[in-house]
Design a protein around this motif. Structure first.
Motif, PDB file in Angstrom:
ATOM      1  N   GLY A  25      -5.981  -6.770   0.730  1.00 18.90           N
ATOM      2  CA  GLY A  25      -4.680  -6.133   0.603  1.00 18.90           C
ATOM      3  C   GLY A  25      -4.167  -6.212  -0.810  1.00 18.90           C
ATOM      4  O   GLY A  25      -3.602  -5.256  -1.343  1.00 18.90           O
ATOM      5  N   ALA A  28      -5.915  -3.740  -2.820  1.00 17.58           N
ATOM      6  CA  ALA A  28      -5.409  -2.401  -2.537  1.00 17.58           C
ATOM      7  C   ALA A  28      -4.174  -2.104  -3.341  1.00 17.58           C
ATOM      8  O   ALA A  28      -4.057  -1.059  -3.989  1.00 17.58           O
ATOM      9  CB  ALA A  28      -5.114  -2.259  -1.046  1.00 17.58           C
ATOM     10  N   PHE A  29      -3.245  -3.059  -3.286  1.00 19.30           N
ATOM     11  CA  PHE A  29      -1.978  -2.809  -4.010  1.00 19.30           C
ATOM     12  C   PHE A  29      -2.176  -2.853  -5.508  1.00 19.30           C
ATOM     13  O   PHE A  29      -1.478  -2.188  -6.260  1.00 19.30           O
ATOM     14  CB  PHE A  29      -0.928  -3.837  -3.582  1.00 19.30           C
ATOM     15  CG  PHE A  29      -0.378  -3.578  -2.210  1.00 19.30           C
ATOM     16  CD1 PHE A  29       0.429  -2.478  -1.969  1.00 19.30           C
ATOM     17  CD2 PHE A  29      -0.705  -4.410  -1.150  1.00 19.30           C
ATOM     18  CE1 PHE A  29       0.925  -2.228  -0.696  1.00 19.30           C
ATOM     19  CE2 PHE A  29      -0.212  -4.159   0.127  1.00 19.30           C
ATOM     20  CZ  PHE A  29       0.595  -3.071   0.361  1.00 19.30           C
ATOM     21  N   SER A 110      -4.880   3.232   6.184  1.00 18.11           N
ATOM     22  CA  SER A 110      -4.315   1.917   5.856  1.00 18.11           C
ATOM     23  C   SER A 110      -4.677   1.510   4.444  1.00 18.11           C
ATOM     24  O   SER A 110      -5.488   2.144   3.773  1.00 18.11           O
ATOM     25  CB  SER A 110      -4.843   0.878   6.844  1.00 18.11           C
ATOM     26  OG  SER A 110      -6.245   0.733   6.688  1.00 18.11           O
ATOM     27  N   SER A 111      -4.101   0.389   4.013  1.00 18.44           N
ATOM     28  CA  SER A 111      -4.381  -0.114   2.668  1.00 18.44           C
ATOM     29  C   SER A 111      -5.838  -0.487   2.508  1.00 18.44           C
ATOM     30  O   SER A 111      -6.456  -0.209   1.471  1.00 18.44           O
ATOM     31  CB  SER A 111      -3.500  -1.341   2.389  1.00 18.44           C
ATOM     32  OG  SER A 111      -2.135  -1.002   2.429  1.00 18.44           O
ATOM     33  N   LYS A 114      -7.882   2.595   2.112  1.00 17.26           N
ATOM     34  CA  LYS A 114      -7.736   3.172   0.773  1.00 17.26           C
ATOM     35  C   LYS A 114      -8.621   2.457  -0.233  1.00 17.26           C
ATOM     36  O   LYS A 114      -9.188   3.081  -1.136  1.00 17.26           O
ATOM     37  CB  LYS A 114      -6.281   3.116   0.335  1.00 17.26           C
ATOM     38  CG  LYS A 114      -5.379   4.069   1.103  1.00 17.26           C
ATOM     39  CD  LYS A 114      -3.928   3.909   0.674  1.00 17.26           C
ATOM     40  CE  LYS A 114      -3.030   4.858   1.482  1.00 17.26           C
ATOM     41  NZ  LYS A 114      -1.598   4.677   1.150  1.00 17.26           N
TER      42      LYS A 114
END
Length: 422
Positions: A25, A28-29, A110-111, A114
């Protein structure tokens, strides 16, 4: 050695999985581009746009728009090659629509999804074709130019008479460019990168009349000929047009031929022009003037062919191009010329205009020794006869080796005197 209790192992696995989710996560961000930035690795028409904003990508494409519009599509058929720029084919690129499509690549889900899409795109390097708009009228116009060089018109089988002998001219197949398929081929070529030639496809163009349709025809069974003045150009043009519509017609055995059905309405949209016509015993201008002469010439041929006349109308005054009682007036939707093919073989109509004459021949299968003669009688003994009108009776006499076999009354007509249609 004492092992860890099972419950502690499960707790450890759970904590590790949660850590991985947190790490992914975070990636991802940290790594996934923002909503207005195209994923790295994305290309449009071979140009790298990954990592650019939508506006930056649009600007890059805009600089190359003119170059892209003038790129050539190579069209091929056998040994022939044509080069057409996309612009000449009516193809204009839609840069904004293309950029918007590229911008969405990898952005759904979703993240974690991605992040996975990000890795996929970096390695697969998707290349988006340019979205475009197509001016179909311009495209068709370009392809019709090519079709003019490719197409070969089919040739109908025909019957010709040379030095008294009848000869069958066989049909010939043609070819025609399939424009609908060509359009899809060009669309596919635009979607692909590289300048791969488009191999054009053609379809067979079959003739309307085949030799098998004329089976059994062996001679001229009747003919008609009338003269006209070529100085009246409008009337001559109408005659040429009607003859063209008539020529090559086949009448199967047992079928009734209709002049109006075959020649069609005499209107300007069909190419007919204004010329003198007879209306209630007076000459006036009307569209299609001269067509009655074609019908009359055909009527004469039908009479000498021995065919059964089903409908025929005289003019109100006798025309100069045929004897009284042998004319045929036609008005589309009102007066027609109809006759029955009462033979066992097809009848082929040959109609030509040459040297100021309309010449119509009917080909069929006649019997040796048969012939037809037309006899016209002018009378004034009818009790309804008036001084301003003339009366004409027409007989058709059938001969078999010179001996009269039978005769029939074909028509009885009244004409206004003093008016001659030229």
């Amino acid at each position: 050695m004492t092992g860890f209790p099972k419950k502690y192992l499960l707790i450890a696995a759970f904590l590790i999985s949660q850590g991985l989710v947190s790490i992914l996560g975070g990636l991802a961000f940290a790594s996934v581009p923002g909503g207005n930035i195209i994923f790295p690795g994305v290309f449009i028409s071979g140009m790298k746009v990954g990592g650019l904003t939508a506006d930056q990508a649009a600007a890059l494409l805009g600089k190359n728009r003119d170059k892209l519009q003038t790129e050539n599509i190579v069209l091929q058929y056998q040994e022939k090659t044509w080069l057409y720029s996309l612009n000449k084919l009516g193809i204009t690129f839609d840069i904004r629509a293309t950029v918007d499509k590229a911008l969405l690549e990898g952005k759904s889900g979703s993240s974690i999804r991605k992040v996975l899409e990000m890795f996929r795109i970096r390695y697969s390097k998707p290349n988006f074709p340019l979205e475009y708009n197509l001016d179909e009228a311009k495209f068709n116009s370009a392809l019709k130019e090519i079709a003019g060089e490719i197409n070969v018109q089919p040739v109908n089988a025909a019957i010709v008479s040379e030095r008294g002998k009848v000869r069958l001219v066989p049909e010939g197949e043609g070819i025609s460019l399939n424009i609908a398929v060509a359009m899809e081929q060009v669309r596919e070529a635009i979607r692909k990168s590289g300048n791969v030639p488009v191999k054009l496809q053609v379809a067979q163009a079959m003739p309307h009349i085949k030799a098998s349709d004329l089976k059994g025809i062996n001679r001229v069974i009747g003919a008609g000929i009338t003269a006209f003045s070529s100085s009246d150009k409008e009337r001559a043009d109408n005659i040429y047009l009607a003859v063209k519509m008539l020529n090559g017609t086949i009448i199967p055995p047992g079928q009734v031929f209709s002049f109006n059905t075959m020649v069609g309405p005499r209107v300007r949209e069909q190419g007919y022009r204004s010329a003198p016509v007879l209306v209630n015993g007076r000459l006036a201008e009307g569209t299609g003037g001269g067509v009655c002469q074609v019908a009359t010439t055909l009527y004469e041929a039908a009479l000498y062919s021995g065919l059964a006349i089903k409908e025929r109308h005289p003019h109100s005054s006798p025309p100069a191009y045929i004897g009284p009682g042998l004319d045929a007036a036609v008005v589309y939707g009102e007066m027609d010329l109809k006759f029955l093919n009462n033979t066992d073989t097809p009848i082929y109509i040959s109609a030509i205009v040459a040297d100021g004459r309309v010449n119509v021949k009917l080909f069929g299968a006649g019997n040796p020794g048969e012939s037809v003669q037309m006899v016209t009688e002018n009378g004034n003994d009818d009790e309804n006869m008036r001084s301003e009108r003339s009366y004409v009776r027409v007989y058709r006499i059938f001969y078999n080796y010179g001996a009269e076999a039978r005769r029939e009354l074909v028509s009885e007509d009244y004409y206004l005197k003093g008016i001659i249609i030229k």
